[in-house]
Design an enzyme around this catalytic site. Structure first.
Site, PDB file in Angstrom:
ATOM      1  CB  CYS A  69      -3.713  -1.120  -6.653  1.00  0.00           C
ATOM      2  SG  CYS A  69      -5.024  -2.099  -5.888  1.00  0.00           S
ATOM      3  CB  ILE A  70      -7.835  -0.739  -9.249  1.00  0.00           C
ATOM      4  CG1 ILE A  70      -8.947  -0.898 -10.297  1.00  0.00           C
ATOM      5  CG2 ILE A  70      -8.020   0.543  -8.430  1.00  0.00           C
ATOM      6  CD1 ILE A  70      -8.903  -2.188 -11.084  1.00  0.00           C
TER       7      ILE A  70
END
Length: 223
Positions: A135-136
């Protein structure tokens, strides 16, 4: 002895901690093969978000205490993690990775990384042990390891609305962003960094789980 992998959490809940589905998927895919050790830093969250209203509250919460909810209490302070005892490390995403483990959420490419997290990433890298980021959380790799390759998704697909700006910031850090779809992972063989986009894509949950499974498989191959 079998492989030993750590999962590092950043709280509990997508808007101010670890994304619960990503954390669970990482744990599930790992636990099919090996036992897992879960860690989190004992630090204050940047803030606490009411997940029903989507707005910050006046509460103060501790990242380790909140992460213990996800770990069913079976968790250790990140300060107790010994790189020599482990073969790989994985960081799920969620805004906690960008708020509590670093300050990317407010400073972007000019962020700072929590010193404890930075030291551990550098130690795993120095030992040539794989690092999984989803994800991030690949921005942690981009910030700590200039020149590395990561993915946060695809920059030419409407299902990935936040990817173009994030990919550009990653490039400005001197790293290479590789476009990958949600069910794929990218392997930076040189740095032993494995990344997948997870909820950077607006995808059904099973596709998120498949991509994280691919990340886990690649991490275990490298371990």
């Amino acid at each position: 002895m079998g492989k030993r992998v750590a999962v590092v959490l950043a709280g509990c809940g997508v808007f101010d901690g670890s994304e619960i589905h990503e954390a669970s998927a990482s744990y599930l895919h790992l636990n099919r093969h090996i036992p897992v050790k879960i860690f989190a830093p004992s630090i204050d969250q940047m803030h606490v978000v009411d997940h029903l209203k989507g707005s910050p509250t006046e509460e103060k919460r501790n990242v380790l205490v909140e992460s213990a909810r996800l770990a069913r209490g079976d968790i250790q302070d990140l300060s107790e993690l010994n790189v020599k005892d482990l073969d790989a490390i994985i960081f799920p995403g969620g805004f906690g990775a960008a708020k509590n483990l670093c300050s990317w959420a407010v400073q972007g490419k000019d962020c700072s990384v929590n010193e404890q997290v930075k030291t551990l990433l550098e130690a795993f890298h120095a030992e040539k042990k794989p690092i999984g980021l989803c994800c991030i959380s690949p921005v942690l790799g981009a910030k700590v390891f200039p020149g590395c390759e990561v993915t946060v998704g695809h920059d030419k697909d409407d299902r990935y609305p936040d990817v173009p700006d994030t990919a550009e910031a990653i490039s400005q850090l001197g790293c290479k962003h590789i476009c990958k779809h949600v069910n794929e992972a990218h392997v930076d063989e040189k740095n032993k960094i494995v990344t997948t986009c997870a909820f950077m894509c607006k995808a059904p949950l099973h596709e998120i789980f498949d991509g994280i499974g691919e990340m886990v498989r690649e991490v275990l191959k490298l371990a």
